[in-house]
Design an enzyme around this catalytic site. Structure first.
Site, PDB file in Angstrom:
ATOM      1  N   THR A  94       0.856  -1.179   0.000  1.00  0.00           N
ATOM      2  CA  THR A  94       0.000   0.000   0.000  1.00  0.00           C
ATOM      3  C   THR A  94       0.892   1.228   0.000  1.00  0.00           C
ATOM      4  OG1 THR A  94      -1.637  -1.226   1.296  1.00  0.00           O
ATOM      5  CG2 THR A  94      -1.888   1.168   1.199  1.00  0.00           C
ATOM      6  N   LYS A 170      -7.708  -0.416  -2.062  1.00  0.00           N
ATOM      7  CA  LYS A 170      -7.043  -0.669  -0.789  1.00  0.00           C
ATOM      8  C   LYS A 170      -7.170   0.539   0.137  1.00  0.00           C
ATOM      9  CE  LYS A 170      -4.703  -3.053   2.196  1.00  0.00           C
ATOM     10  NZ  LYS A 170      -3.286  -3.436   2.030  1.00  0.00           N
ATOM     11  N   LYS A 242       1.075   5.460   8.130  1.00  0.00           N
ATOM     12  CA  LYS A 242       1.203   5.603   6.670  1.00  0.00           C
ATOM     13  C   LYS A 242      -0.141   5.432   5.977  1.00  0.00           C
ATOM     14  CE  LYS A 242       2.713   1.946   4.497  1.00  0.00           C
ATOM     15  NZ  LYS A 242       1.606   1.447   3.657  1.00  0.00           N
TER      16      LYS A 242
END
Length: 293
Positions: A94, A170, A242
């Site tokens: 990701t 995602k 993140k």
């Protein structure tokens, strides 16, 4: 079909181990300890990423962030010059929508395909080919990578015909995952503060409408953290710093408010500032517990 797996972390190693049962797999990681674990599992390891991709039809990449991806591909020891034209990269990480779109354009110019295929499900499921894999890829690249993608996934969804769509899907997934972990932490912390047996509370919650995968998976480790124990690290807290950053940035890019996701992001940032970045993400429970925070 020859496959190179680059990145033998929490997800990369079990994916490599599973794929090695069906395909010819070579691997590389910058951490000697992870390389040794792969070798112990019978995987052929190479001394560099370039060595690992020599002759590879498909390169499966499992890195932590955009910076690592760009360094791996185009850095001083980048792998792109070592790849044959017509090879393809399966990116399982990701790293964000725009990052993948930019890299895909460069790879296309170099004759390399990119399957934007972030995975979800955790290390245990990765080691059994039981992942959710959402793919954004041009049709020819998707078909080229499909045997490997099908081996990795119990649920393979081709969500779009261009790289970046996998990251988009995602991003939506991580919005829910990040919020669910934070909500699970708050709920179990409240159970403890109200004097309930948290283990029994967790069992009760998992049998009703409040149940979620993240509650069931993170709950036992969150209870350990609440009690001051060092829970096993299965998913680092800084990963969700993140990922939630990607979520809120993507939402800003389309002018959409995401107040619940933003609140969860602040909790992970607080954990990072508190020195918990390398701890399991379930440790956020300590941030909302008066006597533990």
């Amino acid at each position: 079909m020859n496959i190179a797996v680059l990145g033998l972390g929490a997800m990369g190693l079990p994916m490599a181990t599973w794929l090695a049962q069906t395909f010819s797999v070579t691997a590389f990681d910058i951490a000697d300890a992870r390389v040794q674990l792969a070798a112990n599992a019978g995987i052929t390891c190479r001394p560099s990423a370039r060595d690992a991709v020599d002759g590879a039809d498909i390169v499966l990449v499992a890195v932590r962030n955009q910076a690592q991806l760009e360094e791996l591909l185009y850095g001083a020891a980048g792998i792109v010059p070592a790849l044959r034209r017509g090879a393809a990269i399966i990116l399982t990480s990701t790293v964000g929508i725009q990052a993948v779109e930019a890299v895909a354009a460069r790879l296309t110019d170099d004759g390399i395909g990119l399957a934007d295929a972030p995975v979800s499900g955790g290390p245990a499921r990765a080691g059994k080919g039981d992942l959710l894999v959402t793919v954004g890829a041009y049709p020819a690249v998707y078909e080229h990578c499909r045997p490997v993608l099908e081996a990795m996934a119990s649920n393979l969804v081709w969500v779009g015909e261009t790289p970046g769509k996998g990251q988009s899907m995602k991003t939506v997934n991580q919005l829910l995952c990040g919020v669910h972990i934070a909500a699970a932490a708050e709920a179990l912390a409240l159970a403890g503060e109200l004097g309930l047996d948290q283990t029994k509370a967790l069992e009760a919650l998992m049998s009703g409408a409040a149940a979620s995968f993240m509650l069931g998976d993170r709950g036992p480790r969150a209870i350990q953290a609440y009690d001051g124990e060092a829970a096993e690290v299965k998913s680092r807290l800084d990963i969700f710093v993140k990922d939630m950053g990607i979520v809120t940035s993507a939402a800003k890019g389309v002018g959409m408010p995401v107040p619940v996701a933003a609140a969860a992001e602040q909790l992970y940032l607080q954990g990072l500032a508190n020195g918990q970045g390398a701890m399991d993400d379930s440790s956020v429970i300590t941030l909302v517990t008066p006597k533990k925070g």
